[in-house]
Structure formats: C-alpha cells, structure tokens
Design a protein around this motif. Structure first.
Motif, mmCIF file in Angstrom:
data_model
loop_
_atom_site.group_PDB
_atom_site.id
_atom_site.type_symbol
_atom_site.label_atom_id
_atom_site.label_comp_id
_atom_site.label_asym_id
_atom_site.label_seq_id
_atom_site.Cartn_x
_atom_site.Cartn_y
_atom_site.Cartn_z
ATOM 1 N N LEU A 20 -40.943 99.778 62.110
ATOM 2 C CA LEU A 20 -41.021 99.434 60.694
ATOM 3 C C LEU A 20 -39.643 99.091 60.121
ATOM 4 N N GLU A 21 -38.595 99.443 60.831
ATOM 5 C CA GLU A 21 -37.231 99.137 60.394
ATOM 6 C C GLU A 21 -36.827 97.741 60.846
ATOM 7 N N ARG A 22 -35.683 97.322 60.361
ATOM 8 C CA ARG A 22 -35.050 96.098 60.844
ATOM 9 C C ARG A 22 -34.908 96.206 62.365
ATOM 10 N N MET A 23 -35.090 95.088 63.081
ATOM 11 C CA MET A 23 -35.097 95.134 64.545
ATOM 12 C C MET A 23 -33.743 95.598 65.071
ATOM 13 N N HIS A 24 -33.796 96.623 65.915
ATOM 14 C CA HIS A 24 -32.583 97.198 66.494
ATOM 15 C C HIS A 24 -32.923 97.872 67.812
ATOM 16 N N VAL A 25 -31.888 98.245 68.537
ATOM 17 C CA VAL A 25 -32.047 99.021 69.765
ATOM 18 C C VAL A 25 -31.147 100.243 69.700
ATOM 19 N N HIS A 26 -31.509 101.229 70.494
ATOM 20 C CA HIS A 26 -30.670 102.405 70.706
ATOM 21 C C HIS A 26 -30.080 102.251 72.098
ATOM 22 N N VAL A 27 -28.843 102.667 72.252
ATOM 23 C CA VAL A 27 -28.171 102.572 73.546
ATOM 24 C C VAL A 27 -27.556 103.930 73.858
ATOM 25 N N SER A 28 -27.860 104.443 75.038
ATOM 26 C CA SER A 28 -27.296 105.714 75.492
ATOM 27 C C SER A 28 -26.589 105.512 76.819
ATOM 28 N N LYS A 39 -26.788 102.838 67.685
ATOM 29 C CA LYS A 39 -27.852 102.039 67.075
ATOM 30 C C LYS A 39 -27.235 100.699 66.709
ATOM 31 N N ILE A 40 -27.837 99.616 67.228
ATOM 32 C CA ILE A 40 -27.273 98.282 67.038
ATOM 33 C C ILE A 40 -28.346 97.359 66.477
ATOM 34 N N TRP A 41 -28.050 96.715 65.340
ATOM 35 C CA TRP A 41 -28.953 95.738 64.736
ATOM 36 C C TRP A 41 -28.949 94.482 65.595
ATOM 37 N N LEU A 42 -30.128 93.941 65.872
ATOM 38 C CA LEU A 42 -30.202 92.763 66.738
ATOM 39 C C LEU A 42 -29.910 91.457 66.005
ATOM 40 N N ASP A 43 -30.217 91.378 64.718
ATOM 41 C CA ASP A 43 -29.995 90.114 64.011
ATOM 42 C C ASP A 43 -28.511 89.789 63.863
ATOM 43 N N THR A 44 -27.693 90.798 63.659
ATOM 44 C CA THR A 44 -26.255 90.567 63.461
ATOM 45 C C THR A 44 -25.399 91.103 64.610
ATOM 46 N N LEU A 45 -26.024 91.850 65.514
ATOM 47 C CA LEU A 45 -25.312 92.552 66.585
ATOM 48 C C LEU A 45 -24.208 93.440 66.016
ATOM 49 N N ALA A 46 -24.528 94.083 64.901
ATOM 50 C CA ALA A 46 -23.608 95.018 64.271
ATOM 51 C C ALA A 46 -23.964 96.433 64.707
ATOM 52 N N VAL A 47 -22.937 97.227 64.951
ATOM 53 C CA VAL A 47 -23.129 98.620 65.347
ATOM 54 C C VAL A 47 -23.334 99.440 64.075
ATOM 55 N N PHE A 48 -24.517 100.040 63.953
ATOM 56 C CA PHE A 48 -24.816 100.887 62.800
ATOM 57 C C PHE A 48 -24.304 102.303 63.038
ATOM 58 N N GLU A 67 -26.141 88.228 75.330
ATOM 59 C CA GLU A 67 -26.620 87.414 76.443
ATOM 60 C C GLU A 67 -28.148 87.465 76.609
ATOM 61 N N HIS A 68 -28.747 88.614 76.337
ATOM 62 C CA HIS A 68 -30.173 88.810 76.606
ATOM 63 C C HIS A 68 -30.988 89.066 75.327
ATOM 64 N N LYS A 69 -30.446 88.675 74.198
ATOM 65 C CA LYS A 69 -31.060 88.968 72.897
ATOM 66 C C LYS A 69 -32.506 88.480 72.802
ATOM 67 N N GLN A 70 -32.754 87.275 73.210
ATOM 68 C CA GLN A 70 -34.092 86.703 73.082
ATOM 69 C C GLN A 70 -35.113 87.484 73.918
ATOM 70 N N VAL A 71 -34.767 87.812 75.132
ATOM 71 C CA VAL A 71 -35.678 88.569 76.005
ATOM 72 C C VAL A 71 -35.939 89.960 75.425
ATOM 73 N N ILE A 72 -34.910 90.587 74.882
ATOM 74 C CA ILE A 72 -35.050 91.920 74.302
ATOM 75 C C ILE A 72 -35.943 91.871 73.066
ATOM 76 N N GLN A 73 -35.743 90.879 72.218
ATOM 77 C CA GLN A 73 -36.588 90.732 71.033
ATOM 78 C C GLN A 73 -38.046 90.493 71.432
ATOM 79 N N GLN A 74 -38.267 89.700 72.455
ATOM 80 C CA GLN A 74 -39.628 89.457 72.939
ATOM 81 C C GLN A 74 -40.245 90.736 73.486
ATOM 82 N N SER A 75 -39.453 91.532 74.162
ATOM 83 C CA SER A 75 -39.934 92.793 74.711
ATOM 84 C C SER A 75 -40.326 93.755 73.587
#
Length: 91
Positions: A20-28, A39-48, A67-75
């Motif tokens: 429900l949030e803005r599209m982002h990923v968590h990285v550990s 936590k990184i926003w995918l639209d701007t690739l900004a580190v939250f 490099e893989h933004k499109q595939v990650i968003q599709q996933s």
C-alpha cells in the motif's frame, strides 16, 4: 517476506503489507549482526533508511537496483496480483 533478489551477501525483499506504500524494497546483509534492513524507494532510488548496511553495501544495492529496476518492479507487481514471485539470483 518474498525475496526479490539475492546478490552475494545482500538480500532484497518486500513485506506484503508494504504494497500500500510507495514502491520500495528492503535490503539486508547476511553479514549484519543487528539485521536492520535498508529501505530504498524504487522511483527515485533514494535511501529512506540505511539500516545496518555499510556505505559500500548501500552503493552496491543502488547499483543493482538501477540495473535491474524494471525486473524488480515487475516482480513486485506479480506478487501484488498473484501472491507469488520469483527470486532473481545475481552472481
């Protein structure tokens, strides 16, 4: 907690309730003792949130996301629609 990407010691994932949030990923990092994710926003690739990742790990994560933004968003979209996703393993 679906895994999206695995690269060396970095794991990129989402939480289902985050859809429900803005599209982002968590990285550990599997090397981290505290396990706090970035936590990184995918639209701007900004580190939250940097979490317990080092500057080098953040830079690597941002490069991989770029490099893989499109595939990650599709996933993420696939997971939102079906509850399933495929983990991309990068060597």
């Amino acid at each position: 907690m679906p895994k999206l990407v695995v690269y060396r010691n970095l794991v990129f994932y989402i939480f289902a309730y985050d859809l429900l949030e803005r599209m982002h990923v968590h990285v550990s990092s599997t090397r981290s003792r505290t396990g706090q994710s970035a936590k990184i926003w995918l639209d701007t690739l900004a580190v939250f949130e940097q979490g317990s990742l080092t500057r080098r790990e953040i830079k690597t994560a941002l490069n991989l996301l770029e490099e893989h933004k499109q595939v990650i968003q599709q996933s993420i979209q696939l997971f939102a629609e079906t509850g399933k996703t495929q983990t991309l393993t990068i060597r």
